[in-house]
Every structure is written in C-alpha cells, then in structure tokens.
Design an enzyme around this catalytic site. Structure first.
Site, mmCIF file in Angstrom:
data_model
loop_
_atom_site.group_PDB
_atom_site.id
_atom_site.type_symbol
_atom_site.label_atom_id
_atom_site.label_comp_id
_atom_site.label_asym_id
_atom_site.label_seq_id
_atom_site.Cartn_x
_atom_site.Cartn_y
_atom_site.Cartn_z
ATOM 1 C CD GLU A 44 55.520 70.852 -23.161
ATOM 2 O OE1 GLU A 44 55.990 70.945 -22.108
ATOM 3 O OE2 GLU A 44 55.832 71.886 -24.160
ATOM 4 C CG ASN A 129 53.891 77.023 -22.449
ATOM 5 O OD1 ASN A 129 54.872 76.640 -22.255
ATOM 6 N ND2 ASN A 129 53.099 76.714 -23.617
ATOM 7 C CG ASN A 176 56.744 77.498 -24.774
ATOM 8 O OD1 ASN A 176 56.968 76.461 -23.732
ATOM 9 N ND2 ASN A 176 56.365 77.045 -26.035
ATOM 10 C CG ASP A 223 57.979 73.845 -25.948
ATOM 11 O OD1 ASP A 223 57.781 74.130 -24.868
ATOM 12 O OD2 ASP A 223 57.234 73.206 -26.740
#
Length: 317
Positions: A44, A129, A176, A223
């Site tokens: 990520e 996040n 997100n 995302d």
C-alpha cells in the site's frame, strides 16, 4: 448509448520478494480482516521522494519499503505497527498513516518510526488509513477502522501546522484515499464500502454541501486516489483489478487493469515525465506501471511546524 472507456493492461514494474512475505495467516492483522482477505503481505501507500525513489508499505509485516528504478525492493525500516498510507513532506520527512498507532513519522536513514499524532485529544483513532498534504501545510487524513454501511462512523481530519486538529466529517462508511482538487477548494475522498467518491467542499466554517462525485460499482470499492495536472482523478478500484481515470467533470477516460490480481490498492504518479502511474497490487504483491495521457499533479507541499501540540492537539469538532 454509453460507451465504456478504452482499456489497457498495466505492466509489472516490481515484484515483492517471496522471502519478505513472512506473516503467517494467523497474524493479528489477518485475524481482524473479513474472510478471504488474510495475506502474507499487503502492499500500500506508494509515494515518490525528490530523488525518484518509490516508497511504499507492507501493512501485515510492519515495513516501510523502498523500490529503486530497477524494481528492486529494500526494507527502509521494520517496526511494530500496521502502516497503511504514506506521504513524503517537502522536507523529506515520511508521514505514515498507521492503523495501530495513528500518524507516525520516519526520517529516512534513521531506522526508526516515531509517533507524531497518536490520538485525537484523549481519544484513540479507529484506524487511520491515508493522508494528503495541502499547499499551506494542512495535513488531511482518513480514519477508517472497521467502518462500513453497517457503521457509517468513519472520520476525516485536518491537522493544521499550528497543531489545531479538526474533525471535518464523522459519518463516512469506510473513508480511504484522499486528495484535493487543483484549486484546493474541495476534498475528494474514496468511501470504500459505499463504492463512491465523495466531493467535500471547504468553507471558512469547515465543510458544506457534501455530495457524491462518482458512484462506482463492482469489486470492493475505491481505495487510493491521485490527481493529474489537468485536474483529472485516477481511482484505484480494489477488488476489480483496475484503475479508472476520470476527467475533472467525472467522465470516464480510461481503464487500466492489473493482470496479476484484483486488489489494486493505491497509486502514485512518477517516472521521468511524471506521466507513469504506479499501482500497488496487493493480491500478487506486485507494483504495476502504466503511462497515462496526462502527467500527474506535482506533489508540492509546505513544511509543517513540529506541531507543538502534536500528540495533544487542540481538538475542534
């Protein structure tokens, strides 16, 4: 009649070495995920520094990673945490949205990760996040936790350079990725479990007239987000193995697929002309690359102060 946008396949830029994918399926992180989403690694948070080095994270194994121009991975630091989002401030300091600990910082070369904002006042975060720096130094970040349509209590925060912390929204079902438009008049936030991108205009009093900018379908939901130099929005669509490119009005222009897997989690513009989009694909533990029609918006932010209130900020709701 609606015509779908053209589709291209992204190419593999880098593959995470099997030897670094060490977390057992029974790890604490994996135990808390929905059935079928446990993994031995989870890439990520891609972000480029001024030297052109691609940084990203492995949530499951608590690692901050560097990827060089040849696609080779190295571990910048490993620590007891769940790093999710990552952005690099203009002074080179690496900011991390850590699900376990809050906002953390890493000074390159230090081999350490330190707390920066572990809580909002006396309250722990649900699980931060992703994050974004505005030109004036404001740091925006999402607090997702395990929220969703069953519990639409995810939050959006703004941390000012003087340490003031504002909770701008507290009713998001799984906030997100977050970016701002070119003029920085509004925020665009990926609301994963609603499968939507929310548009959040800013005013002197906070936010106003919040609405849905994009309503997507399929997969798990949007995302990571990235803006291009024309104001167009790239959206990593987790569960669909795709990144969508929309123009400034929200009309679809392009779909880029990640053939290695369906978990296209996050994106960052880079490359010699800043026209290559780099995509973390967490199912196959690979990073994909695709050349986009418009270069990315240069990520230029202003240095925040050391936030005399960081850790105990002035909280405003």
């Amino acid at each position: 009649m609606f015509q779908p946008p053209p589709t291209v396949d992204a190419e593999v830029f880098a593959r995470y070495p099997d030897g670094l994918r060490t977390a057992a399926a029974g790890s604490e992180w994996n135990k808390g995920q929905p059935a079928g989403l446990g993994a031995s690694s989870f890439l990520e948070g891609p972000s480029f520094d001024r030297a052109g080095v691609l940084w990203c994270v492995d949530i499951v194994n608590g690692r901050i990673l560097n990827v060089d121009a040849s696609g080779s991975f190295s571990v910048a630091v490993e620590y007891d945490g769940w790093p999710n989002g990552l952005k690099i401030r203009d002074d080179g300091l690496v900011f991390i949205a850590d699900y376990k600990h809050g906002i953390m910082v890493h000074e390159p070369g230090s081999r350490a990760v330190k707390p920066y904002l572990p809580r909002a006042g006396l309250e722990r975060f649900k699980g931060v996040n992703d994050l974004f720096f505005a030109r004036n130094g404001d740091l925006y970040f999402t607090d997702q936790g395990m929220t969703g349509l069953h519990d639409p209590s995810g939050r959006l925060f703004r941390l000012a350079p003087d340490g003031r912390l504002d909770c701008l929204l507290s009713n998001l079902p799984s906030p997100n990725g977050v970016v701002m438009d070119l003029q920085e008049h509004c925020l665009l936030v990926a609301v994963t479990r609603a499968n939507a991108i929310w548009r959040i205009p800013l005013s002197d009093n906070g936010v106003t007239k919040v609405g849905v900018f994009l309503q997507l379908m399929g997969g798990l939901g949007p995302d990571g987000l990235a803006l291009n130099a024309a104001g167009g929005l790239a959206v990593a669509h987790a569960g669909l193995g795709s990144v969508w490119l929309f123009d400034v009005r929200g009309e679809p222009l392009l779909r880029a697929r990640t053939p290695g897997g369906a978990l296209s989690t996050n994106i960052a513009y880079g490359g010699p002309d800043n026209a290559d989009l780099f995509i973390t694909e967490s199912e196959s533990a690979q990073i994909f690359r695709v050349t986009m029609p418009v270069p990315g918006k240069p990520l230029v932010s202003h240095r925040q102060s050391e936030c005399p209130g960081a850790g105990t900020p002035r909280m405003n709701s």
